[in-house]
Write an enzyme that holds these catalytic residues in place. Structure first.
Site, mmCIF file in Angstrom:
data_model
loop_
_atom_site.group_PDB
_atom_site.id
_atom_site.type_symbol
_atom_site.label_atom_id
_atom_site.label_comp_id
_atom_site.label_asym_id
_atom_site.label_seq_id
_atom_site.Cartn_x
_atom_site.Cartn_y
_atom_site.Cartn_z
ATOM 1 N N ARG A 62 0.830 -1.195 0.000
ATOM 2 C CA ARG A 62 0.000 0.000 0.000
ATOM 3 C C ARG A 62 0.876 1.260 0.000
ATOM 4 O O ARG A 62 0.592 2.238 -0.689
ATOM 5 C CB ARG A 62 -0.863 -0.017 1.265
ATOM 6 C CG ARG A 62 -2.283 0.367 1.040
ATOM 7 C CD ARG A 62 -3.089 0.195 2.308
ATOM 8 N NE ARG A 62 -3.907 -0.989 2.305
ATOM 9 C CZ ARG A 62 -4.967 -1.189 1.513
ATOM 10 N NH1 ARG A 62 -5.334 -0.278 0.650
ATOM 11 N NH2 ARG A 62 -5.665 -2.292 1.591
ATOM 12 N N LEU A 90 -6.387 4.534 1.785
ATOM 13 C CA LEU A 90 -5.143 5.299 1.646
ATOM 14 C C LEU A 90 -4.349 5.262 2.952
ATOM 15 O O LEU A 90 -4.935 5.243 4.048
ATOM 16 C CB LEU A 90 -5.477 6.744 1.271
ATOM 17 C CG LEU A 90 -6.164 6.866 -0.094
ATOM 18 C CD1 LEU A 90 -6.853 8.214 -0.246
ATOM 19 C CD2 LEU A 90 -5.155 6.647 -1.225
ATOM 20 N N ASN A 104 -13.556 13.759 -0.196
ATOM 21 C CA ASN A 104 -14.141 12.479 -0.609
ATOM 22 C C ASN A 104 -15.656 12.597 -0.595
ATOM 23 O O ASN A 104 -16.214 13.406 0.149
ATOM 24 C CB ASN A 104 -13.718 11.368 0.360
ATOM 25 C CG ASN A 104 -14.259 10.008 -0.041
ATOM 26 O OD1 ASN A 104 -14.198 9.626 -1.221
ATOM 27 N ND2 ASN A 104 -14.815 9.275 0.908
ATOM 28 N N HIS A 106 -19.047 10.104 -0.026
ATOM 29 C CA HIS A 106 -19.437 8.784 0.446
ATOM 30 C C HIS A 106 -20.953 8.652 0.318
ATOM 31 O O HIS A 106 -21.684 9.589 0.640
ATOM 32 C CB HIS A 106 -18.993 8.597 1.902
ATOM 33 C CG HIS A 106 -19.282 7.231 2.424
ATOM 34 N ND1 HIS A 106 -18.524 6.130 2.063
ATOM 35 C CD2 HIS A 106 -20.262 6.776 3.235
ATOM 36 C CE1 HIS A 106 -19.030 5.053 2.649
ATOM 37 N NE2 HIS A 106 -20.082 5.423 3.365
HETATM 38 C C1 GAR Z 1 -20.348 6.877 -5.670
HETATM 39 O O1 GAR Z 1 -21.621 6.483 -5.244
HETATM 40 C C2 GAR Z 1 -19.488 7.286 -4.491
HETATM 41 O O2 GAR Z 1 -20.209 7.948 -3.495
HETATM 42 C C3 GAR Z 1 -18.987 5.951 -4.014
HETATM 43 O O3 GAR Z 1 -18.707 5.234 -5.174
HETATM 44 C C4 GAR Z 1 -19.572 5.678 -6.220
HETATM 45 C C5 GAR Z 1 -18.728 6.054 -7.396
HETATM 46 O O4 GAR Z 1 -19.530 6.385 -8.502
HETATM 47 N N1 GAR Z 1 -17.839 6.093 -3.180
HETATM 48 C C6 GAR Z 1 -17.586 5.309 -2.130
HETATM 49 O O5 GAR Z 1 -18.290 4.369 -1.820
HETATM 50 C C7 GAR Z 1 -16.340 5.662 -1.341
HETATM 51 N N2 GAR Z 1 -16.357 5.062 -0.062
HETATM 52 P P1 GAR Z 1 -18.907 7.204 -9.708
HETATM 53 O O6 GAR Z 1 -17.639 6.456 -10.131
HETATM 54 O O7 GAR Z 1 -19.953 7.136 -10.773
HETATM 55 O O8 GAR Z 1 -18.627 8.602 -9.246
#
Ligand code: GAR
Length: 214
Positions: A62, A90, A104, A106
């Site tokens: 990592r 990360l 970020n 979520h």
């Molecule tokens: C989104 O729903 C985002 O919130 C989630 O992944 C998806 C990506 O969609 N992120 C996470 O779960 C991070 N913990 P996208 O590639 O179409 O933006």
């Protein structure tokens, strides 16, 4: 002009929403993926944005991956690094390198449902309201000072896909908003670790977006 580097792992619809928002004073300097097949890379390339792949599978640890990723990111001199569906945990060192300039999104109303499968878990928990959160990134996973949230209703008969789609509409509203605040110099992380947003009213265009129909 503020340089923004966006990290993706897949579809990249949040990245696309930020690009399409055409935020004054922002330059999307690069879109970087940890997977060569990340679909969002195509949209970015067509939009004339520099794209890079740092394939995590090519690194033994990592730490080695994060160091290589940081090298590529720093080549674009970012003012802001935006995680947009970047599905890698990360290292603390990486996160600390970008303190106060790493956002970020979520797909839940944090601190509820950190981690994966948020929509399914929200359905199983029987919550009536679900949503999404933009936050500054700190070393703990899906945890960090909250910038903006949007809520959606959970409706009878919802399944994971329907709920995810309703949340995604809101993701595409609040992430460009948060980036806009940052670029305008209104959004910052204080040394005490709290979020400061200057001159932002309560209400639909403010801290939260109320539940919507749909
Ligand atoms: C989104 O729903 C985002 O919130 C989630 O992944 C998806 C990506 O969609 N992120 C996470 O779960 C991070 N913990 P996208 O590639 O179409 O933006």
């Amino acid at each position: 002009m503020k340089n923004i580097v966006i990290l993706i792992s897949g579809r990249g619809s949040n990245m696309e929403a930020i690009v399409r928002a055409r935020i004054d004073g922002a330059r999307i300097a690069a879109v970087i993926a940890n997977r060569p097949d990340a679909a969002g890379l195509q949209f970015a390339a067509h939009a004339g944005i520099a794209t890079r792949v740092v394939d995590h599978k090519a690194f033994a640890s990592r730490e080695a991956f994060d160091a290589a990723l940081a090298d590529v990111i720093d080549g674009f001199a970012p003012d802001l690094v935006v995680l947009a569906g970047f599905m890698r945990v990360l290292t603390d060192g990486f996160v600390q390198r970008y303190t106060g300039r790493l956002l970020n999104i979520h797909p839940s109303l944090l601190p509820s449902f950190p981690g994966l499968h948020t929509h399914q878990r929200a359905l199983e928990a029987g919550v009536r309201v679900h949503g999404t959160t933009v936050h500054f990134v700190t070393p703990a996973l899906d945890c960090g000072p909250i910038v903006i949230q949007a809520a959606v209703p959970v409706r009878p008969g919802d399944d994971e896909d329907r709920l995810a789609a309703r949340v995604l509409v809101q993701e595409h509203r609040i992430y460009p908003q948060a980036v806009r605040w940052f670029v305008e110099g209104r959004l910052s992380l204080t040394p005490a670790g709290t979020v400061q947003v200057a001159d932002v009213a309560d209400g639909p265009d403010g801290w939260t977006v109320p539940p919507v129909e749909g």
